[in-house]
Scaffold this motif. Structure first.
Motif, mmCIF file in Angstrom:
data_model
loop_
_atom_site.group_PDB
_atom_site.id
_atom_site.type_symbol
_atom_site.label_atom_id
_atom_site.label_comp_id
_atom_site.label_asym_id
_atom_site.label_seq_id
_atom_site.Cartn_x
_atom_site.Cartn_y
_atom_site.Cartn_z
ATOM 1 N N LYS A 156 0.762 -1.256 -0.049
ATOM 2 C CA LYS A 156 -0.195 0.077 0.250
ATOM 3 C C LYS A 156 0.812 1.166 0.319
ATOM 4 C CE LYS A 156 -0.400 -0.166 4.967
ATOM 5 N NZ LYS A 156 0.461 1.078 5.469
ATOM 6 N N ASP A 157 2.121 1.193 0.174
ATOM 7 C CA ASP A 157 3.070 2.330 0.322
ATOM 8 C C ASP A 157 3.473 2.840 -0.971
ATOM 9 O OD1 ASP A 157 3.089 2.273 3.059
ATOM 10 O OD2 ASP A 157 4.714 0.795 3.075
ATOM 11 N N LEU A 158 3.731 4.203 -0.864
ATOM 12 C CA LEU A 158 4.460 4.754 -2.062
ATOM 13 C C LEU A 158 6.042 4.664 -2.082
ATOM 14 C CD1 LEU A 158 2.544 7.957 -2.835
ATOM 15 C CD2 LEU A 158 2.191 6.046 -3.865
ATOM 16 N N VAL A 159 6.828 4.278 -3.261
ATOM 17 C CA VAL A 159 8.361 4.305 -3.016
ATOM 18 C C VAL A 159 8.799 5.167 -3.759
ATOM 19 C CG1 VAL A 159 10.079 2.822 -3.398
ATOM 20 C CG2 VAL A 159 8.117 1.772 -2.427
ATOM 21 N N CYS A 160 9.882 6.165 -3.325
ATOM 22 C CA CYS A 160 10.555 7.138 -4.188
ATOM 23 C C CYS A 160 11.629 6.535 -4.823
ATOM 24 C CB CYS A 160 11.074 8.144 -3.374
ATOM 25 S SG CYS A 160 12.055 9.515 -3.878
ATOM 26 N N TYR A 161 11.582 6.757 -6.088
ATOM 27 C CA TYR A 161 12.454 5.947 -7.040
ATOM 28 C C TYR A 161 14.002 6.117 -6.754
ATOM 29 C CZ TYR A 161 13.652 3.850 -11.426
ATOM 30 O OH TYR A 161 14.418 2.756 -12.710
ATOM 31 N N THR A 162 14.107 7.466 -6.306
ATOM 32 C CA THR A 162 15.645 7.687 -5.924
ATOM 33 C C THR A 162 16.184 6.969 -4.694
ATOM 34 O OG1 THR A 162 15.259 9.740 -5.250
ATOM 35 C CG2 THR A 162 16.043 9.899 -7.539
ATOM 36 N N GLU B 181 6.802 6.380 -17.293
ATOM 37 C CA GLU B 181 6.357 4.916 -17.403
ATOM 38 C C GLU B 181 7.396 3.773 -17.286
ATOM 39 O OE1 GLU B 181 4.258 2.241 -20.953
ATOM 40 O OE2 GLU B 181 4.619 4.438 -21.270
ATOM 41 N N THR B 182 8.630 4.097 -17.589
ATOM 42 C CA THR B 182 9.683 3.238 -17.496
ATOM 43 C C THR B 182 10.116 3.057 -15.835
ATOM 44 O OG1 THR B 182 10.873 3.695 -19.620
ATOM 45 C CG2 THR B 182 12.242 2.866 -17.701
ATOM 46 N N ARG B 183 10.189 4.226 -15.139
ATOM 47 C CA ARG B 183 10.510 3.854 -13.697
ATOM 48 C C ARG B 183 8.961 3.462 -12.909
ATOM 49 N NH1 ARG B 183 13.551 8.952 -11.270
ATOM 50 N NH2 ARG B 183 15.349 9.185 -12.752
ATOM 51 N N TYR B 184 8.120 3.586 -13.353
ATOM 52 C CA TYR B 184 6.853 3.097 -12.953
ATOM 53 C C TYR B 184 7.020 1.463 -12.998
ATOM 54 C CZ TYR B 184 1.770 1.601 -12.793
ATOM 55 O OH TYR B 184 0.721 0.932 -12.484
ATOM 56 N N ASN B 185 7.433 1.009 -14.352
ATOM 57 C CA ASN B 185 7.236 -0.406 -14.617
ATOM 58 C C ASN B 185 8.478 -1.029 -13.788
ATOM 59 O OD1 ASN B 185 5.378 -0.590 -16.171
ATOM 60 N ND2 ASN B 185 6.387 0.225 -17.938
ATOM 61 N N ASN B 186 9.558 -0.291 -13.733
ATOM 62 C CA ASN B 186 11.019 -0.845 -13.095
ATOM 63 C C ASN B 186 10.781 -0.925 -11.536
ATOM 64 O OD1 ASN B 186 12.504 -0.897 -15.262
ATOM 65 N ND2 ASN B 186 13.523 1.222 -14.902
ATOM 66 N N ILE B 187 10.142 -0.138 -11.082
ATOM 67 C CA ILE B 187 9.863 -0.348 -9.322
ATOM 68 C C ILE B 187 9.045 -1.155 -9.176
ATOM 69 C CG2 ILE B 187 8.106 1.488 -8.984
ATOM 70 C CD1 ILE B 187 11.608 1.327 -7.036
ATOM 71 N N ARG B 188 8.009 -1.342 -9.853
ATOM 72 C CA ARG B 188 6.866 -2.447 -9.407
ATOM 73 C C ARG B 188 7.667 -3.754 -9.718
ATOM 74 N NH1 ARG B 188 1.456 -0.231 -9.349
ATOM 75 N NH2 ARG B 188 0.516 -1.890 -10.401
ATOM 76 N N LYS B 189 8.087 -4.193 -10.829
ATOM 77 C CA LYS B 189 8.739 -5.329 -10.877
ATOM 78 C C LYS B 189 9.928 -5.874 -10.084
ATOM 79 C CE LYS B 189 8.038 -5.289 -16.130
ATOM 80 N NZ LYS B 189 8.815 -5.104 -17.406
ATOM 81 N N LEU B 190 10.730 -4.515 -9.313
ATOM 82 C CA LEU B 190 11.677 -4.927 -8.736
ATOM 83 C C LEU B 190 11.377 -5.328 -7.291
ATOM 84 C CD1 LEU B 190 14.084 -2.025 -9.290
ATOM 85 C CD2 LEU B 190 14.734 -4.569 -9.664
ATOM 86 N N ALA C 236 14.989 4.083 -3.654
ATOM 87 C CA ALA C 236 15.130 2.476 -4.076
ATOM 88 C C ALA C 236 16.191 2.366 -4.794
ATOM 89 C CB ALA C 236 14.003 2.052 -4.766
ATOM 90 N N LEU C 237 16.644 3.456 -5.924
ATOM 91 C CA LEU C 237 17.834 3.164 -6.632
ATOM 92 C C LEU C 237 18.513 4.608 -6.503
ATOM 93 C CD1 LEU C 237 15.976 1.789 -9.737
ATOM 94 C CD2 LEU C 237 17.749 0.674 -8.264
ATOM 95 N N VAL D 242 13.176 20.992 -8.564
ATOM 96 C CA VAL D 242 13.584 19.559 -8.623
ATOM 97 C C VAL D 242 12.494 18.697 -8.094
ATOM 98 C CG1 VAL D 242 15.141 17.962 -7.226
ATOM 99 C CG2 VAL D 242 15.913 20.324 -7.493
ATOM 100 N N GLY D 243 12.203 17.671 -9.035
ATOM 101 C CA GLY D 243 10.965 16.503 -8.671
ATOM 102 C C GLY D 243 11.523 15.246 -8.366
ATOM 103 N N TYR D 244 11.107 14.762 -7.192
ATOM 104 C CA TYR D 244 11.118 13.354 -6.902
ATOM 105 C C TYR D 244 9.976 12.631 -7.174
ATOM 106 C CZ TYR D 244 15.475 14.749 -4.651
ATOM 107 O OH TYR D 244 16.566 15.395 -4.414
ATOM 108 N N ASP D 245 10.101 11.572 -7.829
ATOM 109 C CA ASP D 245 9.020 10.665 -8.283
ATOM 110 C C ASP D 245 8.846 9.727 -7.279
ATOM 111 O OD1 ASP D 245 11.260 10.058 -9.222
ATOM 112 O OD2 ASP D 245 10.513 8.754 -10.777
ATOM 113 N N TRP D 246 7.309 9.428 -6.858
ATOM 114 C CA TRP D 246 7.119 8.216 -6.078
ATOM 115 C C TRP D 246 5.633 7.318 -6.790
ATOM 116 C CZ3 TRP D 246 8.327 8.425 -0.597
ATOM 117 C CH2 TRP D 246 9.153 9.441 -0.236
#
Length: 306
Positions: free
Chosen positions: A129-135, A236-245, A137-138, A154-158
């Motif tokens: 249920k949590d949101l994860v910040c891409y930076t 979209e690339t980051r969205y797919n990456n973080i969910r697969k990981l 995680a990576l 500066v934008g951080y994506d979750w």
């Protein structure tokens, strides 16, 4: 001095002239490469050099950016001398450019992941249920940075990481930062916007910054679309990456998302009871094994689709 041509690929073209040593005045061309694992911060650069007049003469070098030195401990005497001459010919500006190139490569590979199974991301204490910040995680990935007047936005994506959710949204928190300031201060004066990855528009405004220097959400969207039209593909690339990981992490650590059938089954059957599938085997030696591997639902007879 080094001349660079960074192209966001595995190899980066360089043009180099020796300042010292036996090769003084000689010109070499070559390529820089780094390992493509986005979670490996080895600080190693690999350079392959050759002379334009004699392309058959080649030299491979390994640079340790933690010490700004060439690693030549296992090399022959001639190769070691060549490597030392190369290192001594590098200026402070050259080393700074090499560090920058390393960071650009790692940021690139943090999005263009060639082998998800090799990436070691820790999702400790993270629930679906949590949101994860891409930076987060990576850490070698870069936030989104846009120029705005004398500032930077500066934008951080979750991202939502629940594999069963098909929200196709990115939550972006934007901060104002002084241009050229390498350290980004997180003060809570952020504007948080929910962006539709497919719709390419604002689908919700979570919070508006009280900072008067921060542009409005609509202005932020204008800045994004004018300066970085490729951001939608990147989101979209980051969205797919973080969910697969996240799915791979759960499977590896047996922290699987609880399937409704597992809850129902846990209330019906014990480990030593006959399995509900009718095989005649004990539950622990039959479908429990498949459930723990997250591949089978003994009630419906179908595979879990995560």
């Amino acid at each position: 001095m080094l001349k660079f041509d960074f192209s966001e690929e595995k190899s980066n073209y360089i043009d180099f002239v020796f300042d010292v040593g036996e090769q003084k005045g000689e010109r070499y061309l070559g390529n820089i490469s780094v390992c493509d694992n986005p979670t490996c911060d080895c600080q190693k650069l690999y350079i392959q050099l050759y002379q334009p007049e004699h392309p058959e003469i080649q030299h491979g070098l390994s640079l340790d950016l933690t010490k700004n030195k060439v690693d030549a401990k296992d090399s022959s005497t001639d190769a070691k001398n060549f490597a030392l001459s190369f290192a001594h010919s590098l200026s402070e500006v050259d080393w700074n450019q090499l560090h920058k190139t390393y960071g650009l490569y790692k940021a690139y590979f943090s999005e263009h992941i060639s082998d998800l199974l090799a990436v070691k991301v820790k999702f400790r204490d993270i629930e679906p249920k949590d949101l994860v910040c891409y930076t987060e995680a990576l850490p070698l990935a870069q936030p989104f940075i846009f120029d705005y007047e004398d500032k930077q936005i500066v934008g951080y994506d979750w991202y939502c990481i629940n594999p069963k959710c098909k929200c196709l949204q990115a939550e972006l928190s934007f901060f104002c930062n002084n241009r050229g300031n390498t350290s980004i201060e997180i003060t809570g004066k952020e504007t948080m916007i929910s962006l539709g990855i497919n719709s390419h528009k604002i689908e919700g405004i979570r919070h508006v910054s009280s900072d008067k220097m921060m542009p409005s959400p609509d202005k932020i969207m204008e800045i994004i679309c004018n300066n970085s039209p490729e951001i939608w593909q990147r989101l979209e690339t980051r969205y797919n990456n973080i969910r697969k990981l996240f799915i791979l992490y759960q499977k590896k650590h047996k922290k699987n998302i609880q399937h409704p059938s597992e809850v129902k089954l846990a209330n019906k059957i014990k480990r030593n009871d006959p399995c509900l599938c009718g095989s005649g085997k004990k539950y622990k030696k039959c479908c429990l094994i498949k459930i723990e591997s997250n591949i089978y639902d003994p009630i419906t007879g179908s595979k879990f689709n995560l």
